[in-house]
Design an enzyme around this catalytic site. Structure first.
Site, PDB file in Angstrom:
ATOM      1  N   CYS A 171     -14.558   4.735 -27.683  1.00 18.99           N
ATOM      2  CA  CYS A 171     -15.863   5.397 -27.730  1.00 18.99           C
ATOM      3  C   CYS A 171     -16.476   5.533 -26.344  1.00 18.99           C
ATOM      4  O   CYS A 171     -17.480   4.889 -26.025  1.00 18.99           O
ATOM      5  CB  CYS A 171     -16.799   4.611 -28.644  1.00 18.99           C
ATOM      6  SG  CYS A 171     -16.059   4.344 -30.241  1.00 18.99           S
ATOM      7  N   GLU A 172     -15.852   6.312 -25.486  1.00 21.40           N
ATOM      8  CA  GLU A 172     -16.344   6.611 -24.139  1.00 21.40           C
ATOM      9  C   GLU A 172     -15.825   8.001 -23.797  1.00 21.40           C
ATOM     10  O   GLU A 172     -14.641   8.288 -24.023  1.00 21.40           O
ATOM     11  CB  GLU A 172     -15.731   5.654 -23.096  1.00 21.40           C
ATOM     12  CG  GLU A 172     -16.014   4.198 -23.268  1.00 21.40           C
ATOM     13  CD  GLU A 172     -17.353   3.755 -22.681  1.00 21.40           C
ATOM     14  OE1 GLU A 172     -17.950   4.536 -21.899  1.00 21.40           O
ATOM     15  OE2 GLU A 172     -17.786   2.655 -23.022  1.00 21.40           O
TER      16      GLU A 172
ATOM     17  N   GLU B  87       3.906  -6.859   1.481  1.00 20.27           N
ATOM     18  CA  GLU B  87       3.396  -7.211   0.140  1.00 20.27           C
ATOM     19  C   GLU B  87       3.284  -5.941  -0.695  1.00 20.27           C
ATOM     20  O   GLU B  87       2.186  -5.442  -0.908  1.00 20.27           O
ATOM     21  CB  GLU B  87       1.995  -7.839   0.264  1.00 20.27           C
ATOM     22  CG  GLU B  87       1.891  -8.997   1.236  1.00 20.27           C
ATOM     23  CD  GLU B  87       0.445  -9.304   1.647  1.00 20.27           C
ATOM     24  OE1 GLU B  87      -0.470  -8.513   1.337  1.00 20.27           O
ATOM     25  OE2 GLU B  87       0.228 -10.345   2.283  1.00 20.27           O
TER      26      GLU B  87
ATOM     27  N   GLY C 278       3.326  -3.613  -3.979  1.00 19.75           N
ATOM     28  CA  GLY C 278       3.130  -3.678  -5.418  1.00 19.75           C
ATOM     29  C   GLY C 278       3.535  -2.359  -6.065  1.00 19.75           C
ATOM     30  O   GLY C 278       4.603  -2.222  -6.669  1.00 19.75           O
TER      31      GLY C 278
ATOM     32  N   TYR D  28      -0.290  -1.188 -12.128  1.00 21.50           N
ATOM     33  CA  TYR D  28      -1.720  -1.133 -12.458  1.00 21.50           C
ATOM     34  C   TYR D  28      -1.947  -0.461 -13.816  1.00 21.50           C
ATOM     35  O   TYR D  28      -2.941   0.215 -14.023  1.00 21.50           O
ATOM     36  CB  TYR D  28      -2.509  -0.455 -11.321  1.00 21.50           C
ATOM     37  CG  TYR D  28      -2.270  -1.128  -9.986  1.00 21.50           C
ATOM     38  CD1 TYR D  28      -2.814  -2.382  -9.747  1.00 21.50           C
ATOM     39  CD2 TYR D  28      -1.470  -0.553  -9.000  1.00 21.50           C
ATOM     40  CE1 TYR D  28      -2.574  -3.044  -8.549  1.00 21.50           C
ATOM     41  CE2 TYR D  28      -1.225  -1.202  -7.796  1.00 21.50           C
ATOM     42  CZ  TYR D  28      -1.785  -2.452  -7.576  1.00 21.50           C
ATOM     43  OH  TYR D  28      -1.539  -3.102  -6.397  1.00 21.50           O
TER      44      TYR D  28
ATOM     45  N   TYR E 280     -10.159   5.908 -11.579  1.00 25.81           N
ATOM     46  CA  TYR E 280      -9.986   6.610 -10.298  1.00 25.81           C
ATOM     47  C   TYR E 280      -9.750   8.103 -10.474  1.00 25.81           C
ATOM     48  O   TYR E 280      -9.336   8.759  -9.519  1.00 25.81           O
ATOM     49  CB  TYR E 280      -8.752   6.092  -9.533  1.00 25.81           C
ATOM     50  CG  TYR E 280      -8.527   4.616  -9.482  1.00 25.81           C
ATOM     51  CD1 TYR E 280      -9.401   3.773  -8.800  1.00 25.81           C
ATOM     52  CD2 TYR E 280      -7.387   4.057 -10.059  1.00 25.81           C
ATOM     53  CE1 TYR E 280      -9.131   2.408  -8.713  1.00 25.81           C
ATOM     54  CE2 TYR E 280      -7.116   2.699  -9.971  1.00 25.81           C
ATOM     55  CZ  TYR E 280      -7.997   1.886  -9.291  1.00 25.81           C
ATOM     56  OH  TYR E 280      -7.728   0.547  -9.197  1.00 25.81           O
TER      57      TYR E 280
ATOM     58  N   GLY F 254       0.771  -1.235   0.000  1.00 28.41           N
ATOM     59  CA  GLY F 254       0.000   0.000   0.000  1.00 28.41           C
ATOM     60  C   GLY F 254       0.798   1.277   0.000  1.00 28.41           C
ATOM     61  O   GLY F 254       0.217   2.360  -0.097  1.00 28.41           O
TER      62      GLY F 254
ATOM     63  N   ARG G  10      -6.361   3.736 -15.199  1.00 28.92           N
ATOM     64  CA  ARG G  10      -6.398   4.471 -13.933  1.00 28.92           C
ATOM     65  C   ARG G  10      -7.066   5.839 -14.026  1.00 28.92           C
ATOM     66  O   ARG G  10      -7.850   6.192 -13.144  1.00 28.92           O
ATOM     67  CB  ARG G  10      -4.996   4.582 -13.324  1.00 28.92           C
ATOM     68  CG  ARG G  10      -4.366   3.197 -13.022  1.00 28.92           C
ATOM     69  CD  ARG G  10      -3.052   3.314 -12.272  1.00 28.92           C
ATOM     70  NE  ARG G  10      -3.250   3.823 -10.931  1.00 28.92           N
ATOM     71  CZ  ARG G  10      -3.057   5.067 -10.549  1.00 28.92           C
ATOM     72  NH1 ARG G  10      -2.547   5.948 -11.397  1.00 28.92           N
ATOM     73  NH2 ARG G  10      -3.322   5.448  -9.336  1.00 28.92           N
TER      74      ARG G  10
HETATM   75  C1  PLP Z   1      -3.101  -5.125  -4.006  1.00 27.38           C
HETATM   76  C2  PLP Z   1      -2.569  -5.776  -2.803  1.00 27.38           C
HETATM   77  C3  PLP Z   1      -1.281  -5.475  -2.346  1.00 27.38           C
HETATM   78  C4  PLP Z   1      -0.390  -4.455  -3.011  1.00 27.38           C
HETATM   79  O1  PLP Z   1      -0.851  -3.147  -2.886  1.00 27.38           O
HETATM   80  P1  PLP Z   1       0.055  -1.928  -3.391  1.00 27.38           P
HETATM   81  O2  PLP Z   1      -0.746  -0.728  -3.066  1.00 27.38           O
HETATM   82  O3  PLP Z   1       0.258  -2.093  -4.855  1.00 27.38           O
HETATM   83  O4  PLP Z   1       1.343  -1.989  -2.633  1.00 27.38           O
HETATM   84  C5  PLP Z   1      -0.816  -6.159  -1.249  1.00 27.38           C
HETATM   85  N1  PLP Z   1      -1.578  -7.079  -0.603  1.00 27.38           N
HETATM   86  C6  PLP Z   1      -2.827  -7.385  -1.014  1.00 27.38           C
HETATM   87  C7  PLP Z   1      -3.601  -8.396  -0.276  1.00 27.38           C
HETATM   88  C8  PLP Z   1      -3.358  -6.748  -2.114  1.00 27.38           C
HETATM   89  O5  PLP Z   1      -4.603  -7.042  -2.507  1.00 27.38           O
END
Ligand code: PLP
Length: 418
Positions: free
Chosen positions: A344-345, A275, A277, A372, A318, A234, A314
């Site tokens: 076409c949006e 975790e 991303g 993403y 969002y 996150g 994105r």
């Molecule tokens: C999407 C997700 C992440 C990664 O989130 P980021 O904002 O990209 O770091 C980690 N854990 C879980 C369970 C997720 O669904």
């Protein structure tokens, strides 16, 4: 920028567009590796595992780079399991998250030997226990707790509030752990949370950690011992003017809190997992696109480019902001444009009210598109997805070919002749 030309590492982006066409995604190997290395360095010699949440960008080449560097992986589907295995990752470093794991996904993950299932409901505990039992296996589990903290991010990417679909409510957690501990084919390993994405402050991470530690205390009293804490991902990146905490400061603040907690209780410091991303790949990629048409309607100026919402969703989804930069300083007069795709949006835009000195045929880079981007793309309007290129110093590697339109309907079948 080198000599007024935009580069990825030492390769001019223009050269990539000329070689592979547009739209094309470009990633920097050095940027991905240095993001991972910064997380790893912050862990020092403590017992920790930095997982990459592969849904942010699941390109095999990226997974391979990170696997070689020792990363673990967070997956959310059987498809992602197949991908990490195809990339040569160690299944013993894979954690399996997600609210709706199917029986066959559970079976595949048990067969592969994943490190942990991040379980999101009591119903999933029961199901996983049955699947593991039928295979004569013990499934390692962690419960994903919904800590009910506000990550202060966009509602669609906020996941740690009570009313979200994710995780097990904090006040139900103890009961869920008792259920897990009593099921014979489960092995309780840890606790986890993931409160949202694009978080730009440390405070929500600390608040969620505190909620988990409270629970760990209650669990200890109930005789349930945990081996690890998984604090999810996150961490945000800079798209425009956000100033997220550094990777190092974020981890160090969390470690300091965990260490103080462990010391107060005279217990060993648990293993910590993450975790991440977006913060691993977001700033490591751009999307190259070409200006097809310049037009004016009702006083608004539009630059219609050859990338669209199906490529980078994105902004449409969002209202996300991505910087848009011409690859070379042009001679055209500057003008305020809405940069839009040909889909076409009316929601098909990549950037609104951007001042750009561009003309038809110019190349643009949509910045910070590594996370993403391609991973959320679709074939809407029967648009073939772009190529993906990994730059490594002065070399470029095609890591995914541009789709051919015939690929898009290759699995379709015509009806029999009437
Ligand atoms: C999407 C997700 C992440 C990664 O989130 P980021 O904002 O990209 O770091 C980690 N854990 C879980 C369970 C997720 O669904």
């Amino acid at each position: 920028m080198i000599d007024g030309r935009l580069h990825a590492e030492r390769v001019p982006l223009e050269q990539i567009a000329q070689t592979f066409g547009t739209p094309t995604w470009v990633y920097s190997r050095a940027a991905i590796e240095s993001a991972f290395d910064e997380f790893a360095a912050a862990c020092g010699s403590r017992s920790a595992l930095i997982c990459y949440a592969i849904k942010a960008n699941s390109s095999l080449a990226i997974l391979e780079l990170l696997a070689r560097r020792g990363a673990g992986f967070d997956i959310v589907s059987g498809g992602e399991l197949a991908r990490v295995l195809a990339a040569g990752a160690d299944p013993g470093k894979v954690v399996f998250s997600g609210v709706g794991k199917t029986v066959s996904e559970m079976r595949d993950a048990l067969k592969a030997g994943v490190r942990c299932f991040n379980v999101e409901s009591e119903s999933e505990l029961v199901r996983l226990n049955a699947v593991a039992g039928s295979m004569q296996k013990l499934a390692p589990v962690s419960l994903r707790i919904n800590p009910d903290v506000d990550a202060g991010t966009h509602p669609y990417i906020s996941t740690g509030l009570r009313e979200n679909k994710f995780g097990i409510a904090h006040d139900r957690a103890l009961a869920a752990y008792r259920t897990a501990a009593a099921l014979p084919h489960l092995k309780v390993m840890g606790i986890d949370c993931h409160i949202g994405s694009q978080i730009t402050e440390i405070a929500p991470f600390l608040a969620a950690l505190d909620r988990l530690l409270e629970l760990v205390d209650q669990l200890t009293q109930a005789g349930i011992t945990l081996h690890h804490l998984d604090l999810g991902g996150g961490l945000g990146i800079t798209y425009r003017d956000e100033v997220p905490p550094s990777r190092r400061d974020t981890l160090q603040a969390l470690f300091a809190r965990i260490d103080a907690w462990a010391q107060q209780r005279g217990r060993a410091v648990p293993e910590v997992m993450f975790e991440f991303g977006r913060s691993m790949v977001g700033n490591a990629g751009v999307l190259l696109t070409r200006v097809e048409v310049i037009k004016e309607n009702g006083g608004r100026h539009f630059a219609v480019v050859d990338a669209a919402m199906n490529d980078l969703m994105r902004p449409a989804m969002y209202e996300a902001w991505h910087d848009i930069v011409p690859l070379q300083a042009g001679h055209a007069p500057a003008q305020t444009y809405d940069v839009v795709g040909p889909v076409c949006e009316s929601g098909d835009w990549l950037g609104r009210a951007r001042t750009l000195a561009i003309e038809e045929g110019d190349l643009l880079a949509v910045m910070s598109a590594g996370a993403y981007g391609m991973a959320m793309s679709s074939n809407y309007n029967t648009r073939a997805r772009g190529a993906e290129v990994m730059v490594d110093s002065d070399r470029m590697h095609l890591i995914r070919e541009r789709e051919r339109v015939t690929d898009l309907y290759a699995l379709e079948r015509r009806l029999p002749a009437a």
